[in-house]
Structure formats: C-alpha cells, structure tokens
Design a protein around this motif. Structure first.
Motif, PDB file in Angstrom:
ATOM      1  N   ILE A  77      30.145 -86.829  -2.475  1.00 28.01           N
ATOM      2  CA  ILE A  77      29.589 -88.190  -2.599  1.00 28.01           C
ATOM      3  C   ILE A  77      28.371 -88.160  -3.522  1.00 28.01           C
ATOM      4  O   ILE A  77      27.375 -87.486  -3.236  1.00 28.01           O
ATOM      5  CB  ILE A  77      29.192 -88.744  -1.213  1.00 28.01           C
ATOM      6  N   VAL A  78      28.468 -88.893  -4.620  1.00 29.89           N
ATOM      7  CA  VAL A  78      27.342 -88.964  -5.556  1.00 29.89           C
ATOM      8  C   VAL A  78      26.431 -90.087  -5.051  1.00 29.89           C
ATOM      9  O   VAL A  78      26.892 -91.221  -4.907  1.00 29.89           O
ATOM     10  CB  VAL A  78      27.834 -89.271  -6.991  1.00 29.89           C
ATOM     11  N   PRO A  79      25.166 -89.777  -4.730  1.00 26.91           N
ATOM     12  CA  PRO A  79      24.324 -90.771  -4.058  1.00 26.91           C
ATOM     13  C   PRO A  79      24.154 -92.066  -4.861  1.00 26.91           C
ATOM     14  O   PRO A  79      23.768 -92.036  -6.023  1.00 26.91           O
ATOM     15  CB  PRO A  79      22.980 -90.065  -3.869  1.00 26.91           C
ATOM     16  N   GLU A  80      24.476 -93.172  -4.182  1.00 22.53           N
ATOM     17  CA  GLU A  80      24.548 -94.469  -4.859  1.00 22.53           C
ATOM     18  C   GLU A  80      23.220 -94.874  -5.503  1.00 22.53           C
ATOM     19  O   GLU A  80      23.185 -95.361  -6.626  1.00 22.53           O
ATOM     20  CB  GLU A  80      24.991 -95.523  -3.831  1.00 22.53           C
ATOM     21  N   LYS A  81      22.134 -94.646  -4.764  1.00 16.03           N
ATOM     22  CA  LYS A  81      20.816 -95.077  -5.267  1.00 16.03           C
ATOM     23  C   LYS A  81      20.525 -94.425  -6.631  1.00 16.03           C
ATOM     24  O   LYS A  81      20.013 -95.056  -7.541  1.00 16.03           O
ATOM     25  CB  LYS A  81      19.751 -94.658  -4.241  1.00 16.03           C
ATOM     26  N   LEU A  82      20.891 -93.153  -6.758  1.00 14.00           N
ATOM     27  CA  LEU A  82      20.598 -92.444  -8.011  1.00 14.00           C
ATOM     28  C   LEU A  82      21.575 -92.842  -9.113  1.00 14.00           C
ATOM     29  O   LEU A  82      21.208 -92.925 -10.279  1.00 14.00           O
ATOM     30  CB  LEU A  82      20.645 -90.929  -7.767  1.00 14.00           C
ATOM     31  N   VAL A 110      31.758 -92.441  -5.757  1.00 15.33           N
ATOM     32  CA  VAL A 110      30.643 -92.760  -6.661  1.00 15.33           C
ATOM     33  C   VAL A 110      30.575 -94.277  -6.839  1.00 15.33           C
ATOM     34  O   VAL A 110      31.605 -94.943  -6.837  1.00 15.33           O
ATOM     35  CB  VAL A 110      30.826 -92.016  -8.019  1.00 15.33           C
ATOM     36  N   ALA A 111      29.349 -94.786  -6.947  1.00 15.06           N
ATOM     37  CA  ALA A 111      29.204 -96.242  -7.115  1.00 15.06           C
ATOM     38  C   ALA A 111      29.755 -96.657  -8.470  1.00 15.06           C
ATOM     39  O   ALA A 111      29.616 -95.916  -9.459  1.00 15.06           O
ATOM     40  CB  ALA A 111      27.737 -96.621  -7.007  1.00 15.06           C
ATOM     41  N   TYR A 112      30.383 -97.822  -8.489  1.00 11.42           N
ATOM     42  CA  TYR A 112      30.904 -98.371  -9.739  1.00 11.42           C
ATOM     43  C   TYR A 112      29.712 -98.763 -10.602  1.00 11.42           C
ATOM     44  O   TYR A 112      28.893 -99.567 -10.184  1.00 11.42           O
ATOM     45  CB  TYR A 112      31.760 -99.599  -9.431  1.00 11.42           C
ATOM     46  N   PRO A 113      29.577 -98.181 -11.793  1.00 10.54           N
ATOM     47  CA  PRO A 113      28.402 -98.561 -12.590  1.00 10.54           C
ATOM     48  C   PRO A 113      28.560 -99.977 -13.117  1.00 10.54           C
ATOM     49  O   PRO A 113      29.608-100.322 -13.678  1.00 10.54           O
ATOM     50  CB  PRO A 113      28.407 -97.537 -13.732  1.00 10.54           C
ATOM     51  N   LEU A 170      45.913 -87.992 -15.118  1.00  2.00           N
ATOM     52  CA  LEU A 170      45.793 -86.566 -14.776  1.00  2.00           C
ATOM     53  C   LEU A 170      46.005 -86.328 -13.282  1.00  2.00           C
ATOM     54  O   LEU A 170      45.707 -85.244 -12.764  1.00  2.00           O
ATOM     55  CB  LEU A 170      44.421 -86.037 -15.204  1.00  2.00           C
ATOM     56  N   GLY A 171      46.473 -87.351 -12.580  1.00  2.76           N
ATOM     57  CA  GLY A 171      46.856 -87.155 -11.176  1.00  2.76           C
ATOM     58  C   GLY A 171      45.806 -87.549 -10.153  1.00  2.76           C
ATOM     59  O   GLY A 171      45.938 -87.226  -8.977  1.00  2.76           O
ATOM     60  N   VAL A 172      44.772 -88.259 -10.583  1.00  2.00           N
ATOM     61  CA  VAL A 172      43.742 -88.679  -9.616  1.00  2.00           C
ATOM     62  C   VAL A 172      44.103 -90.059  -9.084  1.00  2.00           C
ATOM     63  O   VAL A 172      44.432 -90.969  -9.852  1.00  2.00           O
ATOM     64  CB  VAL A 172      42.347 -88.732 -10.285  1.00  2.00           C
ATOM     65  N   GLU A 173      44.048 -90.177  -7.772  1.00  2.00           N
ATOM     66  CA  GLU A 173      44.267 -91.499  -7.170  1.00  2.00           C
ATOM     67  C   GLU A 173      42.899 -92.145  -7.013  1.00  2.00           C
ATOM     68  O   GLU A 173      41.988 -91.541  -6.422  1.00  2.00           O
ATOM     69  CB  GLU A 173      44.874 -91.309  -5.793  1.00  2.00           C
ATOM     70  N   ILE A 174      42.751 -93.353  -7.539  1.00  4.57           N
ATOM     71  CA  ILE A 174      41.412 -93.975  -7.494  1.00  4.57           C
ATOM     72  C   ILE A 174      41.526 -95.371  -6.878  1.00  4.57           C
ATOM     73  O   ILE A 174      42.349 -96.181  -7.312  1.00  4.57           O
ATOM     74  CB  ILE A 174      40.794 -94.084  -8.906  1.00  4.57           C
ATOM     75  N   THR A 175      40.716 -95.617  -5.862  1.00  2.20           N
ATOM     76  CA  THR A 175      40.644 -96.974  -5.315  1.00  2.20           C
ATOM     77  C   THR A 175      39.216 -97.479  -5.468  1.00  2.20           C
ATOM     78  O   THR A 175      38.277 -96.691  -5.551  1.00  2.20           O
ATOM     79  CB  THR A 175      41.031 -97.014  -3.825  1.00  2.20           C
ATOM     80  N   GLY A 188      32.360-101.940  -4.223  1.00  2.00           N
ATOM     81  CA  GLY A 188      31.523-101.413  -5.308  1.00  2.00           C
ATOM     82  C   GLY A 188      31.556 -99.907  -5.435  1.00  2.00           C
ATOM     83  O   GLY A 188      30.811 -99.337  -6.223  1.00  2.00           O
ATOM     84  N   LEU A 189      32.422 -99.248  -4.634  1.00  2.00           N
ATOM     85  CA  LEU A 189      32.513 -97.785  -4.724  1.00  2.00           C
ATOM     86  C   LEU A 189      33.840 -97.392  -5.346  1.00  2.00           C
ATOM     87  O   LEU A 189      34.868 -98.041  -5.105  1.00  2.00           O
ATOM     88  CB  LEU A 189      32.451 -97.153  -3.337  1.00  2.00           C
ATOM     89  N   LEU A 190      33.820 -96.305  -6.095  1.00  2.00           N
ATOM     90  CA  LEU A 190      35.057 -95.726  -6.618  1.00  2.00           C
ATOM     91  C   LEU A 190      35.359 -94.517  -5.753  1.00  2.00           C
ATOM     92  O   LEU A 190      34.518 -93.618  -5.611  1.00  2.00           O
ATOM     93  CB  LEU A 190      34.849 -95.266  -8.052  1.00  2.00           C
ATOM     94  N   ILE A 191      36.547 -94.506  -5.156  1.00  2.00           N
ATOM     95  CA  ILE A 191      36.906 -93.378  -4.301  1.00  2.00           C
ATOM     96  C   ILE A 191      38.102 -92.683  -4.934  1.00  2.00           C
ATOM     97  O   ILE A 191      39.157 -93.297  -5.129  1.00  2.00           O
ATOM     98  CB  ILE A 191      37.227 -93.876  -2.880  1.00  2.00           C
ATOM     99  N   GLY A 192      37.923 -91.425  -5.280  1.00  2.00           N
ATOM    100  CA  GLY A 192      38.988 -90.702  -5.979  1.00  2.00           C
ATOM    101  C   GLY A 192      39.436 -89.493  -5.191  1.00  2.00           C
ATOM    102  O   GLY A 192      38.636 -88.836  -4.522  1.00  2.00           O
TER     103      GLY A 192
END
Ligand code: UD1
Length: 420
Positions: free
Chosen positions: A82-87, A110-113, A133-138, A142-146
């Motif tokens: 998890i990439v911290p949203e605030k940063l 990671v938060a959607y920029p 490349l095979g990543v499932e992304i939802t 406001g978050l991107l979850i891969g």
C-alpha cells in the motif's frame, strides 16, 4: 508557503554546478523496490520531490539515508503493497511505484492521482499497458487496486510516448519471464538512465532512446549492492541558460550532457547568444538584447521540452521582436502568463498558443508561482526587471530546484527567502 525577494537589473556572472536529474532520480528511486537489496545512488538532487519519494519508501518499510546527494537505500524490509495516500497526493509521480511494487509483491494499492497545476494528466496509458501485462486493476473510492494473476509479456503500442507510462511498463515488465516490446515509448534521456540503472541491477532492457524498447524479463537471483550515478538535470541547466540569455551575462554551467538539451541551446544560439562547450561545461555569454524566436512548439523528446516552455517564454518577454510559443504536451501550462503580464510582459494567448512581443524591460511586481517551471520563469523575469520583486508560493519551485538561492547568489544575484 514562503517567498523569494529578488532584486532586478542584475547581470549574471560565475559558475553554476548542475545537480542530478529530478526526472531520472524519481523513477530510479521507485525501481529500487523491485528487488530487495541495498543501493548506493549518487547525484540525487536535494529537492522536495526526492524527499517525498524517499519518505514513501521509508514509510513502506525500506531503510533510507540521504546526505550530500547520495542516497543509501535498503529495500529488503519492504513490508506493504500500500503506497500511503497522503504522500501520493504530495508527489504525483509516485504513480510510477505502481509497476515496481506490483513486480515485487504481486499487488498494489495506490491513490488515483488527480489533475494537477499543469492539467488533467490522465494515466490511461499506464493502466492499459499494465493490464496487457496481466495486472488486474480496479478503481474504488479514488484508489487503484492492482493484483497480478498471470504475469504476461507482450507487445505494447503506446498511442502517445508518455514518460510515466513507459516507466511504469518497464518497471513491471523487467521481472516477468518472456519478452515485452514497447513501441512508441518516450525517448527522453531519463528513460535511458532508467534502462541503464535496471541493467546494472541485472535486468535486460535495450532500445531506450529509440522508437522501440525491448525487455527480456527475468527474475534476479543476485542481490549484491547496486551502485549508480544519476545523469545531470538538463532542465535545471536549461533554466540557468534562460536566465543568462535574458540579461547581460557570462556564466559557466558545469556537469552537463550537452547532447541532452540541444533543442534549448539551439534556441539561444539563434537568439544571438554565444554558447561554447568544453568537457561537460557550457559557457553562455550575452551582452546585448536577444532576438525573438519565430516559433517554438513543445514536443516529446527530442523536440523542445514542455519543462522549458515557461523559462524560455520569460527570456523572450525582453527579446527584440515577436515570439510564438505553443504548448502541445499539457493542456493547462500557461498559468505563468498572467503573472508575467503583471511585470509588464506583452503576451497574448489564444488557446495553448502565446504570442510574446518583447518589451525593452520588465518591472518588479508581487507574483504567484503556480507550478514548478512557471515559478522558475517568474524568478528569471524578476532577475532582469527594474526594482525588487516578490515571488510567492515558492514551494512549487523547491520541488525541483536544489539550492536555488545559493546557486543564484553565486552568480551574483541578490535574492533572499522569507517565510511569508
Ligand atoms: C514527465 C515528467 C514531466 C514532464 C513530462 C513530459 C517526471 C517525474 N515528470 O511527466 O516533468 O513535463 O514527462 O515531458 O518525469 N498522458 C495521457 N495518458 C497517460 C499518460 C499521459 O493522456 O496515461 C498525457 C498527459 O496528460 C500529458 C502527456 O500525455 O498531456 C505527457 O505526459 P507524460 O509524458 O506521461 O508526462 P509525465 O510522465 O506525467
């Protein structure tokens, strides 16, 4: 947020040392998470964007030390996907962590920029490439979850040579077995630097700087310490070149790779400046009013860089004649125009085109930096203006220029910083 107070009607004289490239350092720092190991990376610029990126790595469990432009990083302790949203909100380019974290952990959050000061900045090309490349992304709240189920290697054709999308795809594809080919990638020198870094790490990437990048994916067994030195910042160098061109000057710009910014030096040669190069140093001398440049259009590399548009415009506000400057890369990157107008610049805009009619001199004013490069452009304008100017919101400028005041003072500029 801080201000610069700049005394105008300066002339520039002396030596300026260029630091490491911001846009090379950020993806290279992000890519340190791909394999857990130690890194010693030199020539890292001491700027806010870098500090934010290092803070992200540290908050994700990596150990980080940064001193005298050297970063010592140990990514063995990475303990989250998890990439911290605030940063992430602070530093938009942290989106390039997506590919690297996915490669290491198989998932990412990671938060959607959002949009930023210079425009909407969608990331559709990043997501399209990673999905291929095979990543499932939802996308949720406001978050991107891969997550990676079946990592694939394949051909990816980018509709536009996006710098960030090229980097994200490279950072994920390097560790997938099989061959990934990126057609129409970004060709910026910073992409070549990233390729060189990845290869020093043991990966296999070729073609950066051309129209096709090939990645022979592989898992890395060797986790010896990686040592690397980042290339110098062509945009920082170009900014000092623009400053020198806009007033009487003779400055030596050291630690540069001239081939990286030919499109900038050629503008000032055409404008009448004397520019010479000797062993990694450029000497620019100017003792008269420069000539206007008929037309400049921003383009992906090797074209004229959008990151230099504002600074070149600032220098053209006092040129002899009319310059036409067209911004084609970002949709909202002329916010420095009204601020330059407050200083007496004669600029008319039509959509993304600015028509700049040079005036004899600018006048001092209190102006607002709206973004990083636009802020630097205001400092350039203030250097040559009559009187003392105040530039507010300098946090934008500090994102990308190291020791800015110190370097300008070394060139004879009278500039100070205030907290308000
Ligand atoms: C990078 C640089 C930035 C520079 C820019 C262009 C870093 C940290 N930043 O930004 O300083 O100004 O390259 O040289 O290296 N686009 C899309 N979809 C996408 C991706 C991009 O439409 O998925 C559009 C953008 O909105 C923009 C254009 O493509 O209009 C260029 O963007 P891109 O090359 O991706 O720039 P960045 O990587 O964001």
């Amino acid at each position: 947020m801080g201000s610069f107070i700049v005394e105008g009607r300066n002339s520039l004289e002396g030596i300026v040392d260029i630091g490491g490239s911001k846009n090379a350092a950020l993806p290279i720092l992000a890519s340190t998470v791909i394999t857990g190991r130690e890194y010693i990376i030199e020539n890292i610029p001491d700027i806010e964007d870098v500090k934010d990126m290092l803070e992200i790595l540290s908050s994700m469990g990596c150990s980080v030390q940064f001193e005298n432009d050297i970063a010592l990083i140990d990514t063995r302790g990475l303990n989250t996907h998890i990439v911290p949203e605030k940063l992430v909100r602070k530093i938009r380019s942290s989106i390039i962590l997506m590919g690297a974290v996915l490669q290491r952990t198989g998932k990412v959050e990671v938060a959607y920029p959002g949009g930023c000061e210079i425009g909407l900045r969608p990331i559709d090309l990043h997501l399209k490439g990673l999905r291929k490349l095979g990543v499932e992304i939802t996308e949720k709240n406001g978050l991107l979850i891969g997550s990676v189920n079946e990592p694939a290697s394949c051909d990816i054709h980018l509709d536009y040579p996006s710098v960030g999308a090229t980097e994200n795809i490279m950072l994920f594809a390097v560790g997938n077995t099989g061959k990934t080919t990126i057609y129409n990638p970004a060709r910026e020198p910073e992409i070549t630097d990233l390729q060189n870094f990845l290869n020093i790490c043991g990966f296999c990437v070729t073609g950066a700087g051309t129209g096709i990048i090939t990645i022979e994916g592989k898992r890395i067994e060797n986790t010896d310490t990686v040592e690397y030195k980042i290339i110098s910042d062509r945009i920082e160098a170009g900014t000092y070149l623009s400053a020198a061109a806009s007033m009487k000057s003779k400055i030596y710009i050291r630690n540069i790779e001239k081939s990286h910014f030919k499109s900038i030096t050629s503008i000032y040669e055409d404008a009448g400046c004397e520019i010479r190069e000797t062993h990694g140093t450029i000497v620019i001398a100017n003792n008269k009013r420069i000539k206007a440049i008929e037309k400049i259009t921003t383009q992906p590399y090797p074209g004229f860089p959008t990151d230099m548009q504002a600074q070149v415009m600032a220098s053209m506000t006092v040129a002899d004649g009319i310059s036409i400057i067209e911004e084609t890369v970002f949709d909202s990157r002329l916010k420095h125009v009204p601020e330059l107008q407050k200083m007496g610049a004669n600029i008319t805009t039509i959509g993304r085109v600015a028509v700049v009619e040079g005036v004899e001199k600018l006048f001092s004013a209190e102006v607002e930096a709206k973004d990083l490069r636009g802020g630097a452009a205001l400092v350039i304008a203030a250097l040559g203006a009559e009187g003392t100017s105040k530039i507010n919101n300098i946090h934008h400028i500090k994102r990308g220029y190291e020791k800015f005041i110190y370097k300008l003072q070394n060139l004879g500029v009278i500039i100070t910083e205030t907290a308000r």
